[in-house]
Design a protein around this motif. Structure first.
Motif, PDB file in Angstrom:
ATOM      1  N   UNK A  11       0.836  -1.090  -0.121  1.00 50.99           N
ATOM      2  CA  UNK A  11       0.090  -0.119  -0.063  1.00 50.99           C
ATOM      3  C   UNK A  11       0.825   1.425   0.009  1.00 50.99           C
ATOM      4  N   UNK A  12       1.921   1.312   0.823  1.00 47.58           N
ATOM      5  CA  UNK A  12       2.778   2.396   0.985  1.00 47.58           C
ATOM      6  C   UNK A  12       3.558   2.677  -0.580  1.00 47.58           C
ATOM      7  N   UNK A  13       4.042   1.680  -1.290  1.00 49.10           N
ATOM      8  CA  UNK A  13       4.562   1.643  -2.174  1.00 49.10           C
ATOM      9  C   UNK A  13       3.680   2.083  -3.502  1.00 49.10           C
ATOM     10  N   UNK A  14       2.595   1.688  -3.360  1.00 49.22           N
ATOM     11  CA  UNK A  14       1.536   2.356  -4.426  1.00 49.22           C
ATOM     12  C   UNK A  14       1.180   3.608  -4.269  1.00 49.22           C
ATOM     13  N   UNK A  15       1.055   4.084  -2.987  1.00 51.04           N
ATOM     14  CA  UNK A  15       0.607   5.429  -2.615  1.00 51.04           C
ATOM     15  C   UNK A  15       1.681   6.412  -2.826  1.00 51.04           C
ATOM     16  N   UNK A  16       3.029   5.821  -2.695  1.00 47.12           N
ATOM     17  CA  UNK A  16       4.235   6.936  -3.107  1.00 47.12           C
ATOM     18  C   UNK A  16       4.444   6.854  -4.530  1.00 47.12           C
ATOM     19  N   UNK A  17       4.123   5.923  -5.260  1.00 41.87           N
ATOM     20  CA  UNK A  17       4.099   5.945  -6.767  1.00 41.87           C
ATOM     21  C   UNK A  17       3.306   6.951  -7.244  1.00 41.87           C
ATOM     22  N   UNK A  18       1.937   6.984  -6.809  1.00 40.31           N
ATOM     23  CA  UNK A  18       0.777   7.825  -7.363  1.00 40.31           C
ATOM     24  C   UNK A  18       1.103   9.373  -6.924  1.00 40.31           C
ATOM     25  N   UNK A  19       1.553   9.477  -5.503  1.00 38.40           N
ATOM     26  CA  UNK A  19       1.744  11.012  -5.137  1.00 38.40           C
ATOM     27  C   UNK A  19       3.013  11.443  -5.729  1.00 38.40           C
ATOM     28  N   UNK A  20       3.975  10.707  -6.056  1.00 37.62           N
ATOM     29  CA  UNK A  20       5.305  11.433  -6.293  1.00 37.62           C
ATOM     30  C   UNK A  20       5.613  11.015  -7.533  1.00 37.62           C
ATOM     31  N   UNK A  21       4.795  10.267  -8.630  1.00 40.61           N
ATOM     32  CA  UNK A  21       5.366   9.828  -9.733  1.00 40.61           C
ATOM     33  C   UNK A  21       6.232   9.180  -9.891  1.00 40.61           C
ATOM     34  N   UNK A  22       6.725   8.111  -9.024  1.00 33.20           N
ATOM     35  CA  UNK A  22       7.626   7.323  -8.934  1.00 33.20           C
ATOM     36  C   UNK A  22       7.458   6.331  -9.879  1.00 33.20           C
ATOM     37  N   UNK A  23       8.529   5.623 -10.274  1.00 30.74           N
ATOM     38  CA  UNK A  23       8.634   4.363 -11.138  1.00 30.74           C
ATOM     39  C   UNK A  23       9.255   3.410 -10.503  1.00 30.74           C
ATOM     40  N   UNK A  24       8.690   2.002 -10.484  1.00 28.94           N
ATOM     41  CA  UNK A  24       9.508   0.972 -10.070  1.00 28.94           C
ATOM     42  C   UNK A  24       9.834  -0.178 -10.964  1.00 28.94           C
ATOM     43  N   UNK A  25      11.023  -0.788 -10.745  1.00 28.50           N
ATOM     44  CA  UNK A  25      11.292  -2.118 -11.206  1.00 28.50           C
ATOM     45  C   UNK A  25      11.338  -3.225  -9.996  1.00 28.50           C
ATOM     46  N   UNK A  26      10.206  -3.890 -10.108  1.00 26.82           N
ATOM     47  CA  UNK A  26       9.633  -4.705  -8.994  1.00 26.82           C
ATOM     48  C   UNK A  26      10.133  -6.283  -9.359  1.00 26.82           C
ATOM     49  N   UNK A  27      11.407  -6.560  -8.772  1.00 27.16           N
ATOM     50  CA  UNK A  27      12.178  -7.921  -8.909  1.00 27.16           C
ATOM     51  C   UNK A  27      11.652  -8.889  -7.836  1.00 27.16           C
ATOM     52  N   UNK A  28      10.886  -9.979  -8.210  1.00 23.33           N
ATOM     53  CA  UNK A  28      10.374 -10.814  -7.138  1.00 23.33           C
ATOM     54  C   UNK A  28      10.339 -12.219  -7.951  1.00 23.33           C
ATOM     55  N   UNK A  29      10.311 -13.218  -6.821  1.00 20.51           N
ATOM     56  CA  UNK A  29       9.972 -14.653  -7.170  1.00 20.51           C
ATOM     57  C   UNK A  29       8.643 -15.128  -6.860  1.00 20.51           C
ATOM     58  N   UNK A  30       7.921 -14.038  -6.120  1.00 14.35           N
ATOM     59  CA  UNK A  30       6.583 -14.189  -5.565  1.00 14.35           C
ATOM     60  C   UNK A  30       5.643 -13.797  -6.687  1.00 14.35           C
ATOM     61  N   UNK A  31       4.964 -14.471  -7.505  1.00 14.66           N
ATOM     62  CA  UNK A  31       4.221 -13.843  -8.500  1.00 14.66           C
ATOM     63  C   UNK A  31       2.870 -13.043  -8.142  1.00 14.66           C
ATOM     64  N   UNK A  32       2.588 -13.669  -6.980  1.00 13.09           N
ATOM     65  CA  UNK A  32       1.264 -12.895  -6.367  1.00 13.09           C
ATOM     66  C   UNK A  32       1.555 -11.566  -5.909  1.00 13.09           C
ATOM     67  N   UNK A  33       2.689 -11.263  -5.555  1.00  9.99           N
ATOM     68  CA  UNK A  33       3.013  -9.982  -5.169  1.00  9.99           C
ATOM     69  C   UNK A  33       3.259  -8.942  -6.422  1.00  9.99           C
ATOM     70  N   UNK A  34       3.757  -9.527  -7.406  1.00  7.32           N
ATOM     71  CA  UNK A  34       4.067  -9.086  -8.659  1.00  7.32           C
ATOM     72  C   UNK A  34       2.729  -8.582  -9.145  1.00  7.32           C
ATOM     73  N   UNK A  35       1.667  -9.675  -9.134  1.00  5.36           N
ATOM     74  CA  UNK A  35       0.648  -9.319  -9.750  1.00  5.36           C
ATOM     75  C   UNK A  35      -0.477  -8.138  -9.141  1.00  5.36           C
ATOM     76  N   UNK A  36       0.056  -7.798  -7.598  1.00  3.29           N
ATOM     77  CA  UNK A  36      -0.802  -7.249  -6.980  1.00  3.29           C
ATOM     78  C   UNK A  36      -0.172  -5.767  -7.013  1.00  3.29           C
ATOM     79  N   UNK A  37       1.176  -5.665  -7.548  1.00  2.90           N
ATOM     80  CA  UNK A  37       1.525  -4.243  -7.534  1.00  2.90           C
ATOM     81  C   UNK A  37       1.807  -3.478  -8.763  1.00  2.90           C
ATOM     82  N   UNK A  38       2.189  -4.350  -9.637  1.00  3.61           N
ATOM     83  CA  UNK A  38       2.742  -3.897 -11.077  1.00  3.61           C
ATOM     84  C   UNK A  38       1.862  -3.562 -12.022  1.00  3.61           C
ATOM     85  N   UNK A  39       2.023  -2.789 -13.139  1.00  2.56           N
ATOM     86  CA  UNK A  39       1.319  -2.411 -14.378  1.00  2.56           C
ATOM     87  C   UNK A  39       1.595  -3.348 -15.356  1.00  2.56           C
TER      88      UNK A  39
END
Length: 536
Positions: free
Chosen positions: A461-489
């Motif tokens: 939630x924190x990362x999503x909110x920061x991305x929206x407010x600050x126009x931040x871009x993320x490269x989210x590296x993970x082996x947990x596909x459920x997390x990637x599905x939840x947070x990435x575009x």
């Protein structure tokens, strides 16, 4: 007769009660999942069964292993019990194995200590056990060392140690947390097979509800040193009578809300163009130089402003090498990497010093990435060494306060040491350190994989909110596909150094096109799918 029976267990450490009236039973051929957040008492319960409690501990109640009351055993008898009657699988295999001894030595050691078998006999049993866990003699001779193996293969060695004497009870403490989804599926299938064929009892300690839902016969949910709910797995997850159970279930399926949909701009914040990264392999022949190993093979992609992009794949696929190349920690043999249209690094060239501050990273283990001797104030301001004119005085204090406030902490936290915070708070501080320099891109390398489900939901939630407010871009590296599905575009799927599939996250997960992506999606544990499956 139960292989494990615990009744009225209470544990005090220096007068502080950490376990209250624990009651558990486990029969042969059954799998018991013990679920809860960090500090709930899961591991302390396992240590009580092993009688390996920390110094200053006192326990009361009754613990029986295969009918034997542990209170009646002295230390030599307990040493015989550990490994013979009870096997333990640790979370991190590399720290559980001795790096200077071969895998054959380490599995045979368990046999020799507990049975007095000869070296030849012990090694014969070690070979049998390694074969049993899928490490065949043709590829995995006994003289291999732990560093020669992958993470999943090392975990199999640890399992071979634990089952070498065919114990009645097997305790697995977070055995798949650090593994990618396909390796995790293989290890879980192996454990299930061992329970069925050896008729042993398995006590599986985890914070992953999807794992226990698909594996365990019954579960016990722990909170603050107590069991708040216990019973058959399907019954517990169907009824969810306790509020804490409902909270865990909700957090495990949590998807952060995104305030807006990102549209590609004219100039991407990150542009990776035909990147190649080779490693020179060790010379095995004095006269023949081996060809280089290509870890990243002509990879290209872009990330727009405010866009969250996931990078997924199995261990060894090249994710971390690509991340190191993007961060200019590894040199390139081909291609270039651009930030906001400017060349950041390219083949044969070092990173552009003035652009380095525009990119930051958040690591998997926040405690390991901080110097414990420094206060938070100094830790979060470390990135300022990248700028020519770092802020000082009042402006520095303002930047520290703003960074900590952005991640949900207070200004007073700046004067504390890192050991005074929980795991989730430490990760918030790691994010504050990345934010304080106002970057355009943050690389998150397995940033939430070791966190409990509720803490993970807060961080997402924190990362999503920061991305929206600050126009931040993320490269989210993970082996947990459920997390990637939840947070990435969008998501990039990597295999053998190449991007084999990419697209909008939900589209890729719902309708994967590449066989490798299909295998990854199929191997991902799903709480809903496990509960919807027919009962065994």
């Amino acid at each position: 007769m139960p292989v494990l029976s615990i009744s009225g267990l209470k544990v005090d450490i220096h007068g502080n009660t950490v376990l209250h009236d624990i009651d558990l039973t486990l029969d042969p051929g059954q799998i018991l999942g013990v679920v809860g957040e960090s500090g709930s008492g899961k591991s302390m319960t396992a240590l009580s069964v092993m009688q390996l409690l920390p110094h200053g501990s006192e326990w009361s109640g009754r613990i029986e292993v295969a009918g034997t009351d542990l209170a009646t055993l002295d230390e030599p008898a307990l040493c015989q019990m550990r490994g013979r009657d009870v096997g333990l699988i640790f979370q991190e295999p590399m720290t559980a194995l001795n790096p200077v001894r071969t895998i054959g030595d380490q599995v045979a050691e368990t046999v020799r200590i507990h049975t007095g078998a000869s070296r030849r006999e012990a090694f014969a049993i070690a070979r049998e056990m390694l074969n049993r866990v899928g490490l065949g003699e043709d590829r995995f001779p006994l003289d291999r060392f732990p560093h020669d193996l992958s993470g999943g293969q090392r975990q199999r060695v640890v399992i071979a140690q634990a089952i070498a004497l065919r114990p009645k009870l097997l305790i697995a403490d977070e055995p798949t947390t650090a593994l990618d989804v396909t390796t995790q599926a293989q290890i879980l299938d192996l454990l299930k097979q061992l329970v069925r064929e050896e008729n042993m009892g398995l006590m599986l300690i985890t914070h992953d509800l999807a794992v226990v839902a698909g594996l365990a016969d019954k579960i016990a949910i722990m909170k603050d040193g107590e069991i708040v709910e216990a019973g058959p797995t399907r019954e517990i997850f169907t009824a969810m009578r306790h509020p804490y159970t409902r909270a865990l279930f909700s957090a495990s399926a949590h998807v952060p809300e995104r305030g807006r949909k990102t549209e590609p701009g004219d100039i991407p914040v990150l542009s990776v163009e035909n990147v190649v990264r080779d490693y020179q392999q060790p010379r095995r022949n004095l006269f023949v130089k081996p060809p280089p190993f290509r870890a990243v093979d002509h990879v290209s992609f872009e990330i727009s402003h405010g866009e969250n992009v996931g990078l997924v794949g199995e261990s060894g696929c090249g994710k971390s090498t690509l991340a190191r190349s993007i961060l200019a920690l590894d040199g390139l043999q081909g291609g270039d990497i651009r930030l906001n249209g400017h060349v950041f690094t390219s083949a044969g060239e070092g990173p552009h010093p003035e652009l380095r501050a525009r990119m930051q990273v958040v690591f998997q283990d926040p405690y390991g990435s901080f110097n414990p001797r420094h206060r938070v104030r100094r830790l979060v301001t470390e990135p300022f060494h990248l700028v020519r004119d770092p802020p000082r005085g009042t402006e520095l204090e303002r930047r520290i306060d703003r960074a900590l406030t952005e991640v949900g902490l207070s200004s007073s936290d700046a004067d504390k040491y890192i050991h005074e915070f929980s795991g989730g708070q430490r990760q918030r501080i790691a994010i504050a350190r990345a934010l304080i320099i106002e970057p355009a891109l943050i690389v998150l390398d397995e940033a939430v994989s070791a966190l409990d489900v509720s803490i993970r939901a807060q961080i997402l939630d924190l990362l999503a909110g920061l991305s929206d407010r600050l126009d931040l871009s993320y490269l989210f590296i993970s082996h947990d596909l459920s997390v990637v599905r939840a947070i990435t575009d969008r998501v990039l799927v990597m295999k053998d150094g190449k991007i084999v599939e990419q697209g909008e996250t939900e589209s890729v997960f719902r309708n994967p096109q590449h066989p490798y992506t299909q295998r990854l999606v199929a191997a991902t544990p799903s709480l809903e799918a496990a509960l919807a499956a027919p009962a065994n």
